[in-house]
Design a protein around this motif. Structure first.
Motif, mmCIF file in Angstrom:
data_model
loop_
_atom_site.group_PDB
_atom_site.id
_atom_site.type_symbol
_atom_site.label_atom_id
_atom_site.label_comp_id
_atom_site.label_asym_id
_atom_site.label_seq_id
_atom_site.Cartn_x
_atom_site.Cartn_y
_atom_site.Cartn_z
ATOM 1 N N ALA A 25 0.833 -1.209 0.000
ATOM 2 C CA ALA A 25 0.000 0.000 0.000
ATOM 3 C C ALA A 25 0.865 1.256 0.000
ATOM 4 N N GLU A 26 1.942 1.227 0.766
ATOM 5 C CA GLU A 26 2.858 2.375 0.814
ATOM 6 C C GLU A 26 3.545 2.568 -0.534
ATOM 7 N N LEU A 27 3.911 1.460 -1.198
ATOM 8 C CA LEU A 27 4.547 1.540 -2.521
ATOM 9 C C LEU A 27 3.608 2.179 -3.534
ATOM 10 N N VAL A 28 2.356 1.757 -3.554
ATOM 11 C CA VAL A 28 1.382 2.333 -4.498
ATOM 12 C C VAL A 28 1.177 3.817 -4.212
ATOM 13 N N TRP A 29 1.067 4.171 -2.935
ATOM 14 C CA TRP A 29 0.882 5.577 -2.579
ATOM 15 C C TRP A 29 2.096 6.408 -3.006
ATOM 16 N N TYR A 30 3.317 5.897 -2.737
ATOM 17 C CA TYR A 30 4.535 6.647 -3.055
ATOM 18 C C TYR A 30 4.701 6.813 -4.567
ATOM 19 N N LEU A 31 4.463 5.746 -5.338
ATOM 20 C CA LEU A 31 4.597 5.854 -6.798
ATOM 21 C C LEU A 31 3.556 6.798 -7.393
ATOM 22 N N SER A 32 2.356 6.817 -6.832
ATOM 23 C CA SER A 32 1.358 7.757 -7.340
ATOM 24 C C SER A 32 1.778 9.198 -7.074
ATOM 25 N N ARG A 33 2.457 9.428 -5.941
ATOM 26 C CA ARG A 33 2.935 10.783 -5.639
ATOM 27 C C ARG A 33 4.099 11.163 -6.545
ATOM 28 N N VAL A 34 5.038 10.223 -6.777
ATOM 29 C CA VAL A 34 6.210 10.508 -7.620
ATOM 30 C C VAL A 34 5.798 10.736 -9.069
ATOM 31 N N LEU A 35 4.881 9.897 -9.568
ATOM 32 C CA LEU A 35 4.480 9.994 -10.973
ATOM 33 C C LEU A 35 3.362 10.994 -11.210
ATOM 34 N N GLU A 36 2.909 11.663 -10.132
ATOM 35 C CA GLU A 36 1.860 12.670 -10.209
ATOM 36 C C GLU A 36 0.585 12.106 -10.840
ATOM 37 N N LEU A 37 0.159 10.941 -10.320
ATOM 38 C CA LEU A 37 -1.055 10.281 -10.782
ATOM 39 C C LEU A 37 -1.995 10.070 -9.609
ATOM 40 N N LYS A 38 -3.236 9.736 -9.915
ATOM 41 C CA LYS A 38 -4.171 9.378 -8.857
ATOM 42 C C LYS A 38 -3.777 8.011 -8.303
ATOM 43 N N LYS A 39 -4.110 7.803 -7.044
ATOM 44 C CA LYS A 39 -3.786 6.527 -6.411
ATOM 45 C C LYS A 39 -4.544 5.378 -7.082
ATOM 46 N N SER A 40 -5.721 5.631 -7.607
ATOM 47 C CA SER A 40 -6.513 4.595 -8.271
ATOM 48 C C SER A 40 -5.939 4.208 -9.632
ATOM 49 N N GLN A 41 -5.047 5.031 -10.184
ATOM 50 C CA GLN A 41 -4.443 4.732 -11.477
ATOM 51 C C GLN A 41 -3.181 3.891 -11.350
ATOM 52 N N VAL A 42 -2.725 3.642 -10.128
ATOM 53 C CA VAL A 42 -1.526 2.844 -9.875
ATOM 54 C C VAL A 42 -1.965 1.592 -9.131
ATOM 55 N N THR A 43 -1.737 0.416 -9.734
ATOM 56 C CA THR A 43 -2.126 -0.840 -9.096
ATOM 57 C C THR A 43 -0.963 -1.819 -9.111
ATOM 58 N N LEU A 44 -0.911 -2.660 -8.089
ATOM 59 C CA LEU A 44 0.096 -3.708 -8.009
ATOM 60 C C LEU A 44 -0.400 -4.890 -8.825
ATOM 61 N N ASP A 45 0.326 -5.230 -9.889
ATOM 62 C CA ASP A 45 -0.115 -6.276 -10.801
ATOM 63 C C ASP A 45 0.401 -7.645 -10.384
ATOM 64 N N LYS A 46 1.688 -7.738 -10.054
ATOM 65 C CA LYS A 46 2.298 -9.019 -9.669
ATOM 66 C C LYS A 46 3.242 -8.800 -8.506
ATOM 67 N N GLY A 47 3.479 -9.862 -7.743
ATOM 68 C CA GLY A 47 4.481 -9.829 -6.687
ATOM 69 C C GLY A 47 3.985 -9.317 -5.360
ATOM 70 N N CYS A 48 2.795 -9.720 -4.947
ATOM 71 C CA CYS A 48 2.248 -9.248 -3.669
ATOM 72 C C CYS A 48 3.109 -9.669 -2.485
ATOM 73 N N LYS A 49 3.706 -10.865 -2.563
ATOM 74 C CA LYS A 49 4.508 -11.362 -1.442
ATOM 75 C C LYS A 49 5.983 -11.507 -1.822
ATOM 76 N N SER A 50 6.395 -10.814 -2.843
ATOM 77 C CA SER A 50 7.776 -10.885 -3.309
ATOM 78 C C SER A 50 8.383 -9.494 -3.343
ATOM 79 N N ARG A 51 9.704 -9.448 -3.352
ATOM 80 C CA ARG A 51 10.364 -8.146 -3.498
ATOM 81 C C ARG A 51 10.374 -7.687 -4.944
ATOM 82 N N GLU A 52 10.296 -8.643 -5.869
ATOM 83 C CA GLU A 52 10.228 -8.310 -7.294
ATOM 84 C C GLU A 52 8.757 -8.118 -7.650
ATOM 85 N N LYS A 53 8.380 -6.899 -7.981
ATOM 86 C CA LYS A 53 6.978 -6.557 -8.214
ATOM 87 C C LYS A 53 6.790 -5.942 -9.592
ATOM 88 N N VAL A 54 5.575 -5.974 -10.063
ATOM 89 C CA VAL A 54 5.199 -5.295 -11.306
ATOM 90 C C VAL A 54 4.012 -4.400 -10.980
#
Length: 193
Positions: free
Chosen positions: A141-170
């Motif tokens: 959740a923190e990763l999605v929030w931080y990337l939405s702030r860095v990329l200047e997008l809405k939080k709903s436009q950034v979703t975690l696609d793969k790697g919920c329990k891994s360090r390698e994520k998409v």
């Protein structure tokens, strides 16, 4: 016959049919996807007063022989002609477009940091330090929030696609931004950190 007896006889009949067919699969080496073709509808064995014995079931088709399988095609691979040049594969990089047209970012997450930061941008993944523990999805959740702030997008436009329990994520971006623009913003944030 009462309804409860009728129901128990029906369940026993169903179980007997299934057990017999699975034993037949095991002993004859029948292919599993064809095994279910042998099962007749269970309601077919119902007569006016109750259900017939499973021993009286007659199967109309017999798939026990392997002669009924389709032969495999012996297709030979066509070799490339020597005249056509082979183009070198260009590494996709950490930011690319998927088949649906959405921008995806390959991320190497580093949870448990003191503060959120983009640590590095390499050809394989973007390193992101996350100021949240890797438990109960807090870091995701923190990763999605931080990337939405860095990329200047809405939080709903950034979703975690793969790697919920891994360090390698998409991470998938559903906004209309180009991969070059996203990569530029990530490099800018990495330089500021």
């Amino acid at each position: 016959m009462s309804n409860s007896r009728l129901l128990t006889r029906f369940i026993q009949s169903c179980c007997n049919v299934l057990i017999r067919s699975f034993l037949r699969i095991k002993t004859s080496g029948l292919q599993p996807h064809r095994a279910f073709l042998q099962l007749e509808p269970l309601f077919k064995h119902c007569n006016g007063r109750g259900f017939s014995s499973p021993r009286k079931i007659k199967h109309t088709r017999n798939y026990t022989t392997r002669a009924n399988t389709m032969p495999k095609d012996n297709k030979t691979k066509k070799s490339q002609s020597k005249d056509t040049p082979i183009s070198p594969e260009v590494p996709a990089g950490p930011v690319s477009r998927d088949k649906t047209g959405c921008v995806t970012i390959a991320i190497h997450a580093k949870p448990g940091a003191k503060q959120n930061a983009v640590t590095d941008v390499s050809t394989e993944a973007v390193g992101v330090a996350i100021a949240a523990p890797p438990s109960d999805g807090e870091a995701n959740a923190e990763l999605v929030w931080y990337l939405s702030r860095v990329l200047e997008l809405k939080k709903s436009q950034v979703t975690l696609d793969k790697g919920c329990k891994s360090r390698e994520k998409v991470v998938k971006l559903s906004a209309s931004v180009s991969p070059e623009e996203v990569l530029e913003r990530l490099k800018k944030e990495a330089a500021n950190s």
